[in-house]
Design a protein around this motif. Structure first.
Motif, PDB file in Angstrom:
ATOM      1  N   SER A  22       5.062  -2.380   9.477  1.00 35.83           N
ATOM      2  CA  SER A  22       5.393  -1.392   9.685  1.00 35.83           C
ATOM      3  C   SER A  22       7.362  -0.686   9.160  1.00 35.83           C
ATOM      4  CB  SER A  22       4.705  -0.946  11.305  1.00 35.83           C
ATOM      5  OG  SER A  22       5.070   0.005  11.459  1.00 35.83           O
ATOM      6  N   PRO A  23       6.456  -0.110   8.408  1.00 35.75           N
ATOM      7  CA  PRO A  23       8.366   0.682   8.429  1.00 35.75           C
ATOM      8  C   PRO A  23       8.637   1.497   9.161  1.00 35.75           C
ATOM      9  CG  PRO A  23       6.363   2.692   7.172  1.00 35.75           C
ATOM     10  CD  PRO A  23       5.812   0.874   7.517  1.00 35.75           C
ATOM     11  N   MET A  24       9.663   2.044   9.204  1.00 31.42           N
ATOM     12  CA  MET A  24      11.205   1.884   9.998  1.00 31.42           C
ATOM     13  C   MET A  24      10.591   3.533  10.453  1.00 31.42           C
ATOM     14  SD  MET A  24      14.608  -0.009   9.933  1.00 31.42           S
ATOM     15  CE  MET A  24      15.206   0.844  11.264  1.00 31.42           C
ATOM     16  N   THR A  54       1.254  -1.380   0.126  1.00 31.68           N
ATOM     17  CA  THR A  54      -0.069  -0.088   0.158  1.00 31.68           C
ATOM     18  C   THR A  54       0.607   1.500  -0.443  1.00 31.68           C
ATOM     19  OG1 THR A  54      -0.280  -0.264   2.178  1.00 31.68           O
ATOM     20  CG2 THR A  54      -1.450  -1.502   0.698  1.00 31.68           C
ATOM     21  N   GLY A  55       2.052   1.161  -0.354  1.00 34.66           N
ATOM     22  CA  GLY A  55       3.469   2.384   0.086  1.00 34.66           C
ATOM     23  C   GLY A  55       4.094   2.218  -0.549  1.00 34.66           C
ATOM     24  N   ALA A  56       5.083   3.398  -0.287  1.00 37.93           N
ATOM     25  CA  ALA A  56       7.019   2.510  -1.467  1.00 37.93           C
ATOM     26  C   ALA A  56       7.316   1.826  -0.444  1.00 37.93           C
ATOM     27  CB  ALA A  56       7.595   3.904  -0.472  1.00 37.93           C
ATOM     28  N   ALA A  57       6.976   1.736   0.814  1.00 39.52           N
ATOM     29  CA  ALA A  57       8.278   1.132   2.136  1.00 39.52           C
ATOM     30  C   ALA A  57       7.621  -0.951   1.622  1.00 39.52           C
ATOM     31  CB  ALA A  57       7.714   1.214   3.479  1.00 39.52           C
ATOM     32  N   GLU A  58       6.583  -0.781   1.514  1.00 37.26           N
ATOM     33  CA  GLU A  58       5.866  -1.849   1.808  1.00 37.26           C
ATOM     34  C   GLU A  58       6.216  -2.568  -0.380  1.00 37.26           C
ATOM     35  OE1 GLU A  58       1.547  -2.219   2.289  1.00 37.26           O
ATOM     36  OE2 GLU A  58       2.274  -3.057   4.335  1.00 37.26           O
ATOM     37  N   ASN A  59       6.634  -1.545  -0.980  1.00 37.98           N
ATOM     38  CA  ASN A  59       6.591  -2.150  -2.277  1.00 37.98           C
ATOM     39  C   ASN A  59       8.489  -2.442  -2.480  1.00 37.98           C
ATOM     40  OD1 ASN A  59       4.762  -1.893  -4.592  1.00 37.98           O
ATOM     41  ND2 ASN A  59       4.314  -0.309  -3.793  1.00 37.98           N
TER      42      ASN A  59
END
Length: 212
Positions: free
Chosen positions: A202-204, A10-15
């Motif tokens: 969950s991104p850092m 759903t976002g840049a970090a998960e991608n």
């Protein structure tokens, strides 16, 4: 080291995590194991990645991908039944609603030491994460294809696999299909010391910078 799961990014970090998974798979399956897989731009992925799977991921301190596995409901299209049916005694998978398939299991063993002279810490963490997630999602069996070496190691750590057919040679690797239990006893047997419960990724948080 931590174990997380992701589904649809759903976002840049998960991608970025998903890209790390594909890149790790390319390094392991093509570069190290010399399997016949499709790698484009340093990324290994296949049609089963288009089926909205869950990914169990072992991350390092900088959210670097150390290990990963892909989980799909066994009653849907599965790699075992559609790509490797010859590993199954009857040529098809007798799936049920509480069975999940694990595929594309891989670990970068260069990054951590082994534990008890048997398995890599990240490997044990990935085993534990797969079991923990499966139980929480209502599954009690995990079906997979693996090699005979890993089958023996699974038995040693107290997570024995029930074979679904005879071993066959795939890309010069003796491979076998089997079912693994997803239960509390197996989870206790495989989880390494210091294992933390699996969470959604969950991104850092970004580090704050102080002006001088």
């Amino acid at each position: 080291m931590k174990v997380v799961f992701i589904k649809t990014p759903t976002g840049a970090a998960e991608n970025a995590i998903l890209e790390g998974i594909y890149q790790l798979r390319a390094r392991i399956f093509q570069d190290r194991l010399n399997w016949r897989v499709s790698v484009i731009g340093g990324r290994e992925r296949d049609r089963y990645d288009d089926l909205d799977p869950n990914y169990i991921v072992v991350l390092g301190n900088a959210d670097d991908v150390i290990g990963a596995a892909r989980l799909l409901p066994a009653q849907g299209p599965t790699m075992l039944e559609e790509t490797f049916p010859y590993l199954l005694q009857r040529g098809h998978l007798e799936a049920h609603p509480r069975m999940v398939e694990s595929s594309r299991f891989c670990v970068d063993t260069r990054t951590r030491t082994t534990m008890n002279g048997l398995l890599h810490e990240a490997t044990l963490s990935l085993f534990a994460g797969i079991i923990e997630w499966s139980m929480s999602a209502g599954y009690n069996e995990i079906v997979t294809a693996t090699d005979l070496k890993l089958e023996r190691l699974l038995r040693r750590v107290g997570w024995p696999m029930q074979r679904l057919g005879e071993p066959r040679l795939i890309d010069q690797v003796e491979s076998v299909a089997g079912v693994l239990p997803a239960d509390d006893a197996s989870f206790r047997n495989v989880k390494p010391p210091g294992y933390q419960p699996i969470t959604a990724f969950s991104p850092m948080p970004a580090r704050s910078q102080k002006c001088r």
